[in-house]
Scaffold this active site. Structure first.
Site, mmCIF file in Angstrom:
data_model
loop_
_atom_site.group_PDB
_atom_site.id
_atom_site.type_symbol
_atom_site.label_atom_id
_atom_site.label_comp_id
_atom_site.label_asym_id
_atom_site.label_seq_id
_atom_site.Cartn_x
_atom_site.Cartn_y
_atom_site.Cartn_z
ATOM 1 C CB CYS A 118 163.537 -124.521 63.086
ATOM 2 S SG CYS A 118 164.328 -125.595 61.861
ATOM 3 C CB CYS A 119 162.172 -120.142 60.462
ATOM 4 S SG CYS A 119 161.011 -121.281 59.678
ATOM 5 C CB CYS A 199 162.526 -126.817 55.289
ATOM 6 S SG CYS A 199 163.780 -125.515 55.343
ATOM 7 C CB CYS A 202 157.942 -126.809 57.581
ATOM 8 S SG CYS A 202 158.702 -127.052 59.208
ATOM 9 C CB CYS A 225 160.336 -118.685 56.962
ATOM 10 S SG CYS A 225 160.908 -117.409 55.827
#
Length: 236
Positions: A118-119, A199, A202, A225
């Site tokens: 995702c990062c 985000c 998280c 990240c």
């Protein structure tokens, strides 16, 4: 963009490595990296310090902001507040590639099963694209954050470019003192217990006495990240 050769890196380290804060930023912006330097800012709880310094050096210096699509509305509002307050004229919002988004995370739930992936598409790859336009970048890394940041230096080699950490040796009291001295606004979520903000999924609140970054990816082994561990293989 030219690859930073060893000789140029050694020169930059010699000329800049003993500086910090606004002196380091000014020496880089008006020296060998002039016109090829950018600040990368999250507009998080400590970000106003570097943003203020940049505004004193050059309000047109590029500021790269990673708009991941999953940020707190308060962060976006704080970004706009600081842009206006400091007169920043070149804040560039970088977003994930829409093709990557549709292919890798159409339901915005990748953070549950694979936060590293995702990062990667929300932050690492957009930043790699943005940094392809410069030879050096300024980050807010500080030793007092601990973990992998405990040994950062003011000037570092970062793949094909130079990375500057003007606040590498600043402690928490110096950061807070700078806020007070220059009457800088605080991130609106800080008063609600958020010490480090990324985000929404998280980021969690911390308790008094916790490490500043303990609210990031809480309960996971993940601590970064990925933008500070990029390499040439990631396009940097």
């Amino acid at each position: 963009m030219a690859v930073i050769e060893n000789a140029l890196y050694d020169e930059l380290n010699f000329r800049l490595g003993r500086l910090d804060g606004i002196e380091l930023i000014a020496a880089a912006a008006y020296g060998p990296l002039g016109g090829r330097l950018a600040l990368v800012s999250s507009f998080g709880t400590e970000a106003a310090v570097l943003l203020h310094m940049v505004s004193r050096v050059d309000r047109d210096l590029p500021v790269i902001f990673l708009e991941t699509g999953m940020l707190f509305p308060e962060t976006l509002a704080y970004r706009d507040q600081l842009i206006d307050r400091l007169g920043l004229r070149n804040v560039q919002s970088e977003t994930p590639d829409p093709v990557d988004h549709a292919r890798e995370d159409p339901e915005d739930e990748l953070w549950i099963t694979n936060p590293d992936a995702c990062c990667a598409f929300r932050k690492v790859r957009p930043l790699a694209k943005a940094l392809s336009r410069v030879d050096g970048w300024i980050s807010g890394l500080k030793r007092h954050h601990g973990g992998g940041r405990a040994e950062v230096m003011p000037v570092e080699r970062d793949g094909r470019r130079v990375k500057l950490n003007p606040l590498a040796f600043w402690d928490r009291d110096q950061i807070l003192g700078y806020f007070d001295t220059h009457d800088l606004p605080r991130h609106p979520l800080e008063s609600q217990g958020y010490a480090s903000i990324g985000c929404i999924p998280c980021t969690s609140r911390t308790r008094p006495g916790d490490d500043l970054r303990s609210g990031r990816w809480s309960g996971r082994a993940k601590t970064e990240c990925g933008i500070h561990t990029m390499s040439d293989g990631a396009g940097i």
